[in-house]
Scaffold this motif. Sequence first.
Motif, PDB file in Angstrom:
ATOM      1  N   TYR A 121       0.833  -1.194   0.000  1.00  0.00           N
ATOM      2  CA  TYR A 121       0.000   0.000   0.000  1.00  0.00           C
ATOM      3  C   TYR A 121       0.872   1.249   0.000  1.00  0.00           C
ATOM      4  N   LEU A 122       0.255   2.372  -0.339  1.00  0.00           N
ATOM      5  CA  LEU A 122       0.970   3.626  -0.538  1.00  0.00           C
ATOM      6  C   LEU A 122       0.856   4.522   0.696  1.00  0.00           C
ATOM      7  N   LYS A 123       1.766   5.453   0.794  1.00  0.00           N
ATOM      8  CA  LYS A 123       1.652   6.479   1.823  1.00  0.00           C
ATOM      9  C   LYS A 123       0.641   7.532   1.377  1.00  0.00           C
ATOM     10  N   ILE A 124       0.142   8.297   2.308  1.00  0.00           N
ATOM     11  CA  ILE A 124      -0.815   9.355   1.986  1.00  0.00           C
ATOM     12  C   ILE A 124      -0.048  10.486   1.298  1.00  0.00           C
ATOM     13  N   PRO A 125      -0.530  10.982   0.160  1.00  0.00           N
ATOM     14  CA  PRO A 125       0.235  11.967  -0.603  1.00  0.00           C
ATOM     15  C   PRO A 125       0.422  13.285   0.137  1.00  0.00           C
ATOM     16  N   GLN A 126       1.566  13.872  -0.081  1.00  0.00           N
ATOM     17  CA  GLN A 126       1.902  15.124   0.589  1.00  0.00           C
ATOM     18  C   GLN A 126       0.958  16.246   0.185  1.00  0.00           C
ATOM     19  N   VAL A 127       0.490  16.220  -1.050  1.00  0.00           N
ATOM     20  CA  VAL A 127      -0.416  17.274  -1.500  1.00  0.00           C
ATOM     21  C   VAL A 127      -1.704  17.265  -0.676  1.00  0.00           C
ATOM     22  N   GLU A 128      -2.156  16.097  -0.249  1.00  0.00           N
ATOM     23  CA  GLU A 128      -3.332  16.012   0.599  1.00  0.00           C
ATOM     24  C   GLU A 128      -3.024  16.519   1.999  1.00  0.00           C
ATOM     25  N   ILE A 129      -1.881  16.132   2.520  1.00  0.00           N
ATOM     26  CA  ILE A 129      -1.480  16.571   3.858  1.00  0.00           C
ATOM     27  C   ILE A 129      -1.367  18.091   3.900  1.00  0.00           C
ATOM     28  N   ASP A 130      -0.789  18.677   2.860  1.00  0.00           N
ATOM     29  CA  ASP A 130      -0.605  20.126   2.816  1.00  0.00           C
ATOM     30  C   ASP A 130      -1.932  20.870   2.667  1.00  0.00           C
ATOM     31  N   ALA A 131      -2.900  20.259   2.014  1.00  0.00           N
ATOM     32  CA  ALA A 131      -4.152  20.936   1.714  1.00  0.00           C
ATOM     33  C   ALA A 131      -5.237  20.698   2.760  1.00  0.00           C
ATOM     34  N   ASN A 132      -5.158  19.622   3.488  1.00  0.00           N
ATOM     35  CA  ASN A 132      -6.228  19.206   4.388  1.00  0.00           C
ATOM     36  C   ASN A 132      -5.817  19.458   5.839  1.00  0.00           C
ATOM     37  N   GLU A 133      -6.503  20.387   6.478  1.00  0.00           N
ATOM     38  CA  GLU A 133      -6.143  20.735   7.856  1.00  0.00           C
ATOM     39  C   GLU A 133      -6.452  19.613   8.836  1.00  0.00           C
ATOM     40  N   ASN A 134      -7.210  18.604   8.405  1.00  0.00           N
ATOM     41  CA  ASN A 134      -7.547  17.487   9.281  1.00  0.00           C
ATOM     42  C   ASN A 134      -6.635  16.277   9.108  1.00  0.00           C
ATOM     43  N   ILE A 135      -5.628  16.403   8.239  1.00  0.00           N
ATOM     44  CA  ILE A 135      -4.644  15.335   8.063  1.00  0.00           C
ATOM     45  C   ILE A 135      -3.263  15.951   8.109  1.00  0.00           C
ATOM     46  N   ASP A 136      -2.378  15.444   8.952  1.00  0.00           N
ATOM     47  CA  ASP A 136      -1.029  15.997   9.060  1.00  0.00           C
ATOM     48  C   ASP A 136       0.004  14.901   8.775  1.00  0.00           C
ATOM     49  N   ASP A 137       1.263  15.273   8.892  1.00  0.00           N
ATOM     50  CA  ASP A 137       2.355  14.353   8.556  1.00  0.00           C
ATOM     51  C   ASP A 137       2.346  13.072   9.371  1.00  0.00           C
ATOM     52  N   SER A 138       1.737  13.101  10.534  1.00  0.00           N
ATOM     53  CA  SER A 138       1.731  11.907  11.383  1.00  0.00           C
ATOM     54  C   SER A 138       0.964  10.746  10.732  1.00  0.00           C
ATOM     55  N   VAL A 139       0.157  11.062   9.737  1.00  0.00           N
ATOM     56  CA  VAL A 139      -0.636  10.005   9.098  1.00  0.00           C
ATOM     57  C   VAL A 139       0.256   8.943   8.450  1.00  0.00           C
ATOM     58  N   ASN A 140       1.475   9.329   8.082  1.00  0.00           N
ATOM     59  CA  ASN A 140       2.394   8.378   7.450  1.00  0.00           C
ATOM     60  C   ASN A 140       3.353   7.725   8.431  1.00  0.00           C
ATOM     61  N   SER A 141       3.180   7.997   9.710  1.00  0.00           N
ATOM     62  CA  SER A 141       4.032   7.365  10.709  1.00  0.00           C
ATOM     63  C   SER A 141       3.784   5.860  10.703  1.00  0.00           C
ATOM     64  N   GLY A 142       4.840   5.102  10.521  1.00  0.00           N
ATOM     65  CA  GLY A 142       4.721   3.643  10.508  1.00  0.00           C
ATOM     66  C   GLY A 142       4.296   3.049   9.204  1.00  0.00           C
TER      67      GLY A 142
END
Length: 472
Positions: A450-471
Motif C-alpha cells: 500500500y501507498l503512503k498518503i500523498p503530501q499534496v493532501e497533507i498540505d491541503a487538508n487541515e484534518n490530516i497531518d504528517d503523522s498520518v504516514n508514521s509507521g
Amino acid sequence: MKNYIKTGFLSLLCASSFIFVGCSEDYLNDPQPTEIVAESVIFGSRTGVEAFLSGIARRARGQFSSVDAAGVNSIYFARTLKGNDLIHARSWWGFDYDNDNREPTYRRTSFSWEFPYYMINQLNACINGVETSELSEVDKSELIGQARALRGFYYFQLALEFQEGYTSSNRDLPAPPIYTELSTEGKPMGTLGELYDFIVEDLTTAISSLSEDRLGKSYVNVNVANGILARVYLAMSNWDGAEDAANAAYGGNVAAVLDPDSYGNGFDDISNVEWIWGNPQTGDQSNYYYNAPSAFVDPINPAYNNIYINEFFANEFTATDARNTFTYGTATDFTKVTSTKFVFAFSSDIVLMRTAEMILIEAEAKFRQGDEIGARDLMFELQSNRDPMAVKSTNTGSALEEEILLERRKELYGEYGVEWFDAKRLQRGIVRTPNHRIVKTLEPNDKRFYLKIPQVEIDANENIDDSVNSGR
C-alpha cells in the motif's frame, strides 16, 4: 483534499460542465470544455444525465497527469507489474516494477489518490443532481444506481491502494475519508471498516435498482455492479457473498459466456461476449500510448515494448491452451518470452471485467466454503473451454487452492493486477523468480502493498497531518 476539490470542482456547475461538454456528439469529440452547460440542462432529462455518465466513462480512460498516470488502466497496470508473472524492461512503470513507488511526493501516490477522488466528486455531483431533479422516480433510481456503483468502485480502489488488505481484525486502521457531497473542506481519515461498509452499501443499493439494460458496455448495469461487488467480497473474505455476486455477474451459464476462439484476437474489442465491462476506443479519441497494455512486447504491432513474460509463468500453459499466446525467442535472459495477448492499436478497447474472472471467483468461493467438488466442476468448465485436452482436477485442500489461484493468474494476467490483488487479500506475499530484472520479495502484509498518503493532501487538508504516514 481542499486543493484538488477547489481546483477541479468549484461547484456542481463546474463539475457538470466538464462532464457534459465531454459527452454528446460534439462533446465526445472534444475533451476540453468550451462553454458552461447549465445544471438544468444536464439534470433536466435522462439523456442529459446519461451524457454526464458518458463523460465520466470517457475520463476513466483519458490521460490524467502522465503516461503512467492515465485512468483506471494505469492503476491496474501498476499493480500488475508489482508481481512475478510479468517482467519490466525499461521506461514507464519502472518504479512500480521495483515496488518502490509509494512515497508521499511521488506521482504514483498522488495519482492513485487524486484520480479516484476526482471521479468520486463527479459521481457525487451526478447523484446529488439527480436526487434534486424532477426526473421520474424510475429514472432517478436507475441513474443513481449507475453512479453509486461507480462510486463504490472508485472507493474500492482507494481502499486497496492506501491500507492493508481487509481482515475482520484490522477494521480500525486509518483509511481514506468518505465524501458524499461536493465539498471544499477536507475530512479526517476514516477507518478501513467504515470504508468497506460504505462500498458494500453503495454497491448493494445500486444492484437493487439496476437491470441488465444499458446503452453500451462502457456503462454500468446490474452485471457490472455485481462483478464489482464480487471483487469486494473476495477482498473481504465474504465467500458466500462473493459466490452469489459472481454468479449473478456472468449469469450462471458458463458455456454461454465464453469464446475461446476469440482469446487470441488481441483483447481489443469490447463487443466480445466475454467482456462484461470495458472502455471503448476510437481513432479520434485514442489514448495513444498511455493505454497500459500497449506496454507489452507485441512483435506484430509494437508500441512501448517494455514488458516481457516470465518464462516460468509461460511454462504453466499447455500447448493446446487457447490462452497460450507466447513466443519463445533465443535470448537467455528475461527477454526470452513475449505475448500477443494484447494487440496494440490506437483504437484498441480496454477490458475492465470479463466473465472468466467471475467464474473463477465463484469457484474459489465454493472452495472456501468447503464445496471442493463444486469448485473443481466449475473450474473444469472453464479449463476445458480454454483447452480441449484439459484434465479435470483431483486436487483437494491446499493443492486445489493453489490450482484455483494459478488459474486466475493464467486467465487474467496483464488485465487488472490479479496476482497482486490475490497476494494482498490472502496475506501471501509475492516471491519473484531469479530471472527477473529486479528480484524482490514482498512478505505477507508487506508495507509495499500500500501507498503512503500523498503530501499534496497533507498540505491541503487541515484534518490530516504528517503523522498520518508514521509507521507506513
